[in-house]
Design a protein around this motif. Structure first.
Motif, PDB file in Angstrom:
ATOM      1  N   MET A 222       0.839  -1.182   0.000  1.00 19.43           N
ATOM      2  CA  MET A 222       0.000   0.000   0.000  1.00 19.43           C
ATOM      3  C   MET A 222       0.887   1.250   0.000  1.00 19.43           C
ATOM      4  O   MET A 222       1.915   1.279   0.644  1.00 19.43           O
ATOM      5  N   LYS A 223       0.459   2.265  -0.692  1.00 16.98           N
ATOM      6  CA  LYS A 223       1.202   3.524  -0.774  1.00 16.98           C
ATOM      7  C   LYS A 223       0.563   4.561   0.136  1.00 16.98           C
ATOM      8  O   LYS A 223      -0.649   4.564   0.326  1.00 16.98           O
ATOM      9  N   LYS A 224       1.399   5.437   0.673  1.00 13.35           N
ATOM     10  CA  LYS A 224       0.922   6.484   1.589  1.00 13.35           C
ATOM     11  C   LYS A 224       1.408   7.843   1.102  1.00 13.35           C
ATOM     12  O   LYS A 224       2.362   7.947   0.331  1.00 13.35           O
ATOM     13  N   THR A 225       0.764   8.880   1.617  1.00 17.79           N
ATOM     14  CA  THR A 225       1.190  10.253   1.355  1.00 17.79           C
ATOM     15  C   THR A 225       1.598  10.896   2.674  1.00 17.79           C
ATOM     16  O   THR A 225       0.871  10.810   3.657  1.00 17.79           O
ATOM     17  N   ILE A 226       2.759  11.520   2.664  1.00 23.35           N
ATOM     18  CA  ILE A 226       3.290  12.240   3.829  1.00 23.35           C
ATOM     19  C   ILE A 226       3.147  13.728   3.545  1.00 23.35           C
ATOM     20  O   ILE A 226       3.563  14.193   2.476  1.00 23.35           O
ATOM     21  N   VAL A 227       2.574  14.476   4.463  1.00 24.56           N
ATOM     22  CA  VAL A 227       2.485  15.929   4.327  1.00 24.56           C
ATOM     23  C   VAL A 227       3.130  16.542   5.564  1.00 24.56           C
ATOM     24  O   VAL A 227       2.787  16.182   6.696  1.00 24.56           O
ATOM     25  N   GLN A 228       4.077  17.450   5.329  1.00 26.54           N
ATOM     26  CA  GLN A 228       4.785  18.107   6.429  1.00 26.54           C
ATOM     27  C   GLN A 228       4.765  19.618   6.220  1.00 26.54           C
ATOM     28  O   GLN A 228       4.963  20.094   5.098  1.00 26.54           O
ATOM     29  N   LYS A 229       4.549  20.338   7.323  1.00 28.53           N
ATOM     30  CA  LYS A 229       4.602  21.802   7.301  1.00 28.53           C
ATOM     31  C   LYS A 229       5.776  22.221   8.170  1.00 28.53           C
ATOM     32  O   LYS A 229       5.867  21.826   9.335  1.00 28.53           O
ATOM     33  N   VAL A 230       6.661  23.025   7.580  1.00 33.18           N
ATOM     34  CA  VAL A 230       7.859  23.474   8.290  1.00 33.18           C
ATOM     35  C   VAL A 230       7.965  24.989   8.134  1.00 33.18           C
ATOM     36  O   VAL A 230       7.840  25.513   7.025  1.00 33.18           O
ATOM     37  N   VAL A 231       8.201  25.678   9.243  1.00 27.20           N
ATOM     38  CA  VAL A 231       8.362  27.133   9.205  1.00 27.20           C
ATOM     39  C   VAL A 231       9.844  27.462   9.385  1.00 27.20           C
ATOM     40  O   VAL A 231      10.471  27.037  10.350  1.00 27.20           O
TER      41      VAL A 231
ATOM     42  N   ASP B 217       7.851   4.180  -7.261  1.00 31.02           N
ATOM     43  CA  ASP B 217       8.294   5.542  -7.544  1.00 31.02           C
ATOM     44  C   ASP B 217       7.328   6.475  -6.823  1.00 31.02           C
ATOM     45  O   ASP B 217       6.160   6.147  -6.637  1.00 31.02           O
ATOM     46  N   SER B 218       7.823   7.620  -6.403  1.00 31.62           N
ATOM     47  CA  SER B 218       6.959   8.559  -5.685  1.00 31.62           C
ATOM     48  C   SER B 218       7.081   9.943  -6.297  1.00 31.62           C
ATOM     49  O   SER B 218       7.948  10.199  -7.122  1.00 31.62           O
ATOM     50  N   THR B 219       6.209  10.816  -5.854  1.00 27.59           N
ATOM     51  CA  THR B 219       6.252  12.220  -6.262  1.00 27.59           C
ATOM     52  C   THR B 219       6.456  13.059  -5.015  1.00 27.59           C
ATOM     53  O   THR B 219       5.780  12.865  -4.008  1.00 27.59           O
ATOM     54  N   PHE B 220       7.418  13.986  -5.104  1.00 26.96           N
ATOM     55  CA  PHE B 220       7.743  14.847  -3.978  1.00 26.96           C
ATOM     56  C   PHE B 220       7.521  16.293  -4.397  1.00 26.96           C
ATOM     57  O   PHE B 220       7.991  16.721  -5.455  1.00 26.96           O
ATOM     58  N   ILE B 221       6.796  17.041  -3.568  1.00 28.99           N
ATOM     59  CA  ILE B 221       6.454  18.436  -3.877  1.00 28.99           C
ATOM     60  C   ILE B 221       6.831  19.322  -2.699  1.00 28.99           C
ATOM     61  O   ILE B 221       6.476  19.029  -1.555  1.00 28.99           O
ATOM     62  N   ILE B 222       7.544  20.403  -2.995  1.00 31.19           N
ATOM     63  CA  ILE B 222       7.822  21.454  -2.013  1.00 31.19           C
ATOM     64  C   ILE B 222       7.115  22.709  -2.487  1.00 31.19           C
ATOM     65  O   ILE B 222       7.337  23.166  -3.612  1.00 31.19           O
ATOM     66  N   ASP B 223       6.274  23.260  -1.625  1.00 28.00           N
ATOM     67  CA  ASP B 223       5.582  24.523  -1.894  1.00 28.00           C
ATOM     68  C   ASP B 223       6.075  25.543  -0.864  1.00 28.00           C
ATOM     69  O   ASP B 223       6.026  25.269   0.338  1.00 28.00           O
TER      70      ASP B 223
ATOM     71  N   THR C   9       4.860  17.622   0.333  1.00 27.21           N
ATOM     72  CA  THR C   9       3.937  16.523   0.100  1.00 27.21           C
ATOM     73  C   THR C   9       4.699  15.425  -0.626  1.00 27.21           C
ATOM     74  O   THR C   9       5.254  15.660  -1.703  1.00 27.21           O
ATOM     75  N   HIS C  10       4.768  14.263  -0.008  1.00 31.70           N
ATOM     76  CA  HIS C  10       5.492  13.136  -0.593  1.00 31.70           C
ATOM     77  C   HIS C  10       4.470  12.018  -0.819  1.00 31.70           C
ATOM     78  O   HIS C  10       4.044  11.350   0.126  1.00 31.70           O
ATOM     79  N   ALA C  11       4.058  11.836  -2.078  1.00 29.63           N
ATOM     80  CA  ALA C  11       2.988  10.899  -2.427  1.00 29.63           C
ATOM     81  C   ALA C  11       3.540   9.578  -2.950  1.00 29.63           C
ATOM     82  O   ALA C  11       4.612   9.537  -3.556  1.00 29.63           O
ATOM     83  N   ASN C  12       2.803   8.518  -2.709  1.00 27.47           N
ATOM     84  CA  ASN C  12       3.119   7.165  -3.177  1.00 27.47           C
ATOM     85  C   ASN C  12       4.353   6.574  -2.518  1.00 27.47           C
ATOM     86  O   ASN C  12       5.132   5.857  -3.150  1.00 27.47           O
ATOM     87  N   VAL C  13       4.524   6.849  -1.241  1.00 33.16           N
ATOM     88  CA  VAL C  13       5.624   6.262  -0.482  1.00 33.16           C
ATOM     89  C   VAL C  13       5.194   4.850  -0.059  1.00 33.16           C
ATOM     90  O   VAL C  13       4.114   4.687   0.513  1.00 33.16           O
ATOM     91  N   PRO C  14       6.017   3.830  -0.342  1.00 34.68           N
ATOM     92  CA  PRO C  14       5.656   2.478   0.084  1.00 34.68           C
ATOM     93  C   PRO C  14       5.419   2.429   1.595  1.00 34.68           C
ATOM     94  O   PRO C  14       6.179   3.023   2.369  1.00 34.68           O
ATOM     95  N   ASP C  15       4.382   1.747   1.986  1.00 37.91           N
ATOM     96  CA  ASP C  15       3.970   1.667   3.391  1.00 37.91           C
ATOM     97  C   ASP C  15       5.134   1.302   4.310  1.00 37.91           C
ATOM     98  O   ASP C  15       5.285   1.871   5.389  1.00 37.91           O
TER      99      ASP C  15
END
Length: 138
Positions: free
Chosen positions: A1-10, A81-87, A100-106
């Motif tokens: 199963m794939k997971k999405t990690i979302v992190q907020k950093v200031v 393979d995953s997709t990594f996004i920095i906003d 946001t790091h999408a499709n990370v293996p469980d």
């Protein structure tokens, strides 16, 4: 199963340009992570960081605002393979980074989640503050 990690950093008292440059400039990226980095600010360019442990390709870039990459660990299967996004957003004197790091293996979610903080976000904060960088052991 794939997971999405979302992190907020200031990042306090820092511009989006400074944070973007830390990630996309190979010399600064290496200084932050303590490992060789081959990375470019060109769309379509491949990258390799942490001595080839992580690799991928720049899919979309908006200077000082957005980084979208395909992202793969050396330990993952060929079809993983995953997709990594920095906003990056300016908020007062600070910069808010949403990763946001999408499709990370469980099986790797816990390690990747900790890894972003230990190898990137915390060392980046230390670098920007002019402090000695501390990193977890690999």
């Amino acid at each position: 199963m794939k997971k999405t990690i979302v992190q907020k950093v200031v990042f306090k008292n820092t511009t989006p340009r400074d944070v973007y440059d830390l990630y996309m400039n190979p010399k600064k990226h290496s200084a932050v992570t303590g490992a060789p980095a081959k990375i470019s600010n060109k769309v379509g360019a491949k990258f390799s960081v942490h001595n080839g442990y992580i690799s991928g390709k720049n899919l979309h870039l908006v200077k000082d605002q957005l980084i979208v990459q395909s992202w793969k660990s050396k330990t993952w299967a060929k079809d993983e393979d995953s997709t990594f996004i920095i906003d990056l957003t300016k908020k007062g004197k600070d910069t808010v980074l949403i990763a946001t790091h999408a499709n990370v293996p469980d099986k790797d979610v816990k390690g990747v989640t900790k890894g972003w903080y230990g190898h990137y976000w915390n060392p980046m904060k230390q670098y920007l503050a002019g402090k000695t960088i501390t990193r977890p052991k690999m």
